[in-house]
Motif scaffolding. Structure first.
Motif, short mmCIF file in Angstrom:
data_model
loop_
_atom_site.label_atom_id
_atom_site.label_comp_id
_atom_site.label_asym_id
_atom_site.label_seq_id
_atom_site.Cartn_x
_atom_site.Cartn_y
_atom_site.Cartn_z
N LEU A 65 -11.34 -1.98 4.01
CA LEU A 65 -11.55 -0.55 4.25
C LEU A 65 -10.56 0.31 3.48
O LEU A 65 -10.78 1.50 3.28
CB LEU A 65 -11.42 -0.25 5.75
N VAL A 66 -9.43 -0.29 3.13
CA VAL A 66 -8.41 0.40 2.34
C VAL A 66 -8.07 -0.51 1.16
O VAL A 66 -7.91 -1.72 1.33
CB VAL A 66 -7.15 0.68 3.20
N LYS A 78 -11.42 4.88 -0.16
CA LYS A 78 -10.79 3.61 0.21
C LYS A 78 -9.35 3.56 -0.29
O LYS A 78 -8.47 3.04 0.38
CB LYS A 78 -11.58 2.44 -0.39
N ASP A 79 -9.11 4.12 -1.45
CA ASP A 79 -7.76 4.12 -2.00
C ASP A 79 -6.84 5.00 -1.16
O ASP A 79 -5.68 4.66 -0.92
CB ASP A 79 -7.80 4.61 -3.45
N GLN A 80 -7.35 6.13 -0.71
CA GLN A 80 -6.53 7.09 0.03
C GLN A 80 -6.57 6.83 1.54
O GLN A 80 -5.98 7.59 2.30
CB GLN A 80 -7.02 8.51 -0.24
N GLY A 81 -7.31 5.82 1.97
CA GLY A 81 -7.41 5.52 3.40
C GLY A 81 -8.25 6.54 4.15
O GLY A 81 -8.12 6.69 5.36
N LYS A 108 0.86 -1.20 0.00
CA LYS A 108 0.00 0.00 0.00
C LYS A 108 0.89 1.24 0.00
O LYS A 108 1.71 1.44 0.89
CB LYS A 108 -0.92 0.02 1.22
N LEU A 155 -11.60 6.68 4.39
CA LEU A 155 -12.83 6.15 5.00
C LEU A 155 -12.62 5.85 6.49
O LEU A 155 -13.51 6.04 7.30
CB LEU A 155 -13.25 4.88 4.26
N VAL A 156 -11.42 5.40 6.84
CA VAL A 156 -11.15 5.06 8.24
C VAL A 156 -10.71 6.28 9.04
O VAL A 156 -10.63 6.23 10.26
CB VAL A 156 -10.07 3.95 8.35
#
Lengths: 251, 263
Positions: free
Chosen positions: A57-58, B253-256, A16, B258-259
């Protein structure tokens, strides 16, 4: 006699990147049925990003996540139905009671016999006295038990636990560890476990995967890792690797 | 689409409202206050009724319909914000819940809020100002339906922006809809806008609904053209905004994001 068992979770070359920063760099590991795998590493090692990718989630930049032999990117719904997680850092809706929160989770996962299941989990985690309390009024220890209750209520086949005992007193933490071990033995539950308590990691984990700056630097039983780094215990290994990370980052 | 996951989310929000007086007040307080203030202004201006024919009838009607649009949008956006405030998004999106099920649940919440607000406002208008919103006649149904859909479009668009830009963008939940108010021609006809703004208003489904409402009340003519425009535009915009929501979710979701959206 040794025989091959299909892993319940298989991670291959998982990577990632966020812009120029590589959070997880080509990590591969697997979890076998009924195994507790410890995911260890200093802050910023990529543990949380890895778990977030395992939960969908990612989105990974590259690599493959297979759960129960299915590709997570194409079978998200089927996989997440059989997986759950708990983290000290994630809360449940504060305005709902403990019981309401569990009802919502049970409905979300489409469970049957809701009342009986909730009763069973409440008893198991000794939550009877606060089951009708509003979540915002719980102590941090009670909150952690609720998060765990939410995770085991759905009877998952794999559980991701991010520092599940971080805010618990030693007595309750010990009971929780015992309960998780019982679940593992009785239902064949597989667990991915993170903690900064090295004694706990040694006690809980069948195997450990050690991450450092996004890379997997060691894998094996706690004793094998200690031997490999020529240290006396897992804490010494952790300190050695964490300090290497700090030196490398500052230089 | 699994119904049990949609109902789980609906129950989660009903539990929330069950014991939260401020949240219930939030649904009724502002619409009621709007009605009281604008009701008195309308009564005052009604003295000039000969100069402004039909003023009272369409002013209060417009207010009630505008509030329906506003609450429909809020029903979507506030439901998302509740999850964000509770830091519950990770619990939801790490479950088998699909984004489409999440959207359907927020739409269901929106329908409940709109129904509650509509009833309260219609009854208050009748009791305090002897104004019967049903005088709009059979057209009221399609008008409301289209306004609710327009509210959902703005709601999903706003929710996507909050998901993308995080909690600092939450003010959009209350302000975004007012960006559309001047070009919705709620209280005045489209023709009073400058020509360039009329072009923009023309692609806003709400403008056609309010034009249609005025046509019914002042001339009694069937506003078929306005309604057709509203339905067509809503159809196109629904497809566009759902696509936008999915794209934003994939980007988050790609960039993180959402969390981290609740941080």
């Amino acid at each position: 006699m040794s025989f091959m068992v299909n892993p319940v979770l298989k991670v291959s070359q998982l990577t990632k990147r966020f812009g120029d920063f590589t959070a997880v760099d080509g990590v591969s590991f697997e979890i076998r049925p009924g195994e507790i795998l410890g995911l260890l590493g200093p802050n910023g090692a990529g543990k949380t990003t890895t778990i977030q990718m395992l939960l969908g989630l990612v989105t990974p930049t590259s690599g493959m996540i297979e759960v129960f032999g299915l590709d997570l990117s194409t079978h998200r719904e089927e996989i997440l139905q059989q997986v759950n997680f708990s983290s000290t850092y994630i809360s449940m809706p504060q305005a709902l009671t403990v019981e309401e929160n569990l009802w919502v989770v049970a409905r979300l996962y489409g469970l049957s016999d809701l009342a009986q299941r909730i009763d069973r989990v409440v008893r198991k985690l000794e939550m009877e006295e606060f089951r009708r309390k509003v979540t915002r009024k719980l102590s941090s220890g009670q909150m952690t038990r609720l998060a765990l209750a939410k995770a085991i209520l759905t009877e998952p086949r794999i559980l991701f636990l991010d520092e599940p005992t971080a805010s618990l007193d030693p007595d309750v933490a010990n009971k929780i560890r015992g309960l998780l071990k019982d679940e593992q033995r009785s239902s064949g539950l597989s667990i991915l476990y993170t903690s900064h308590n090295m004694r706990e990691m040694e006690e809980m984990s069948d195997r450990i995967v050690f991450l450092q700056r996004g890379r997997l630097v060691a894998e094996g039983t706690a004793q094998a890792i200690v031997d490999r780094f020529g240290q006396t215990d897992l804490e010494e290994v952790f300190l050695k690797l964490a300090r290497e990370s700090t030196v490398s980052m500052s230089s | 689409m699994k119904l049990h996951r949609v109902t789980a989310l609906i129950f989660r929000h009903l539990y929330l409202y069950r014991r939260s007086l401020p949240r219930i007040m939030e649904i009724f307080y502002w619409p009621f206050l709007d009605l009281v203030i604008w009701g008195f202004i309308t009564l005052y201006l009604a003295r000039y009724q000969p100069q402004l024919p039909g003023f009272v009838t369409f002013f209060l009607g417009a207010l009630i319909l505008w509030d329906i649009l506003f609450r429909a949008q809020q029903g979507i956006t506030i439901t998302f914000l509740e999850e964000l405030w509770a830091r519950n998004l990770m619990n939801l999106f790490a479950s088998p819940l699909k984004p489409s099920e999440f959207l359907v649940a927020t739409i269901a919440m929106s329908i409940m809020k709109v129904t509650a607000v509509s009833i309260v406002m219609a009854v208050c208008a009748l009791v305090f100002y002897s104004y019967n919103v049903l005088m709009i006649g059979l057209w009221l149904g399609p008008f409301i339906l289209n306004l609710v859909v327009t509210g959902w479009i703005i709601g999903v668009f706003t929710t996507s922006l909050i998901m993308r830009f995080g909690q600092e963008a939450e003010v959009l939940a209350w302000s975004m809809v007012f960006l559309f108010q001047p070009i919705s021609c709620v209280f005045y006809p489209l023709e009073v806008l400058p020509a360039w703004l009329q072009g923009i208003a023309w692609v806003n489904p709400a403008a056609h609904i309010f034009e249609g409402m005025r046509a019914v009340l002042t001339t009694g003519q069937a506003p078929l053209g306005d309604l057709a425009w509203a339905v067509g535009l809503n159809g196109v915009l629904v497809i566009g905004v759902v696509g936008w929501f999915y794209r934003t979710m994939a980007y988050c979701k790609d960039q993180g994001l959402l969390v981290r959206v609740g941080e």
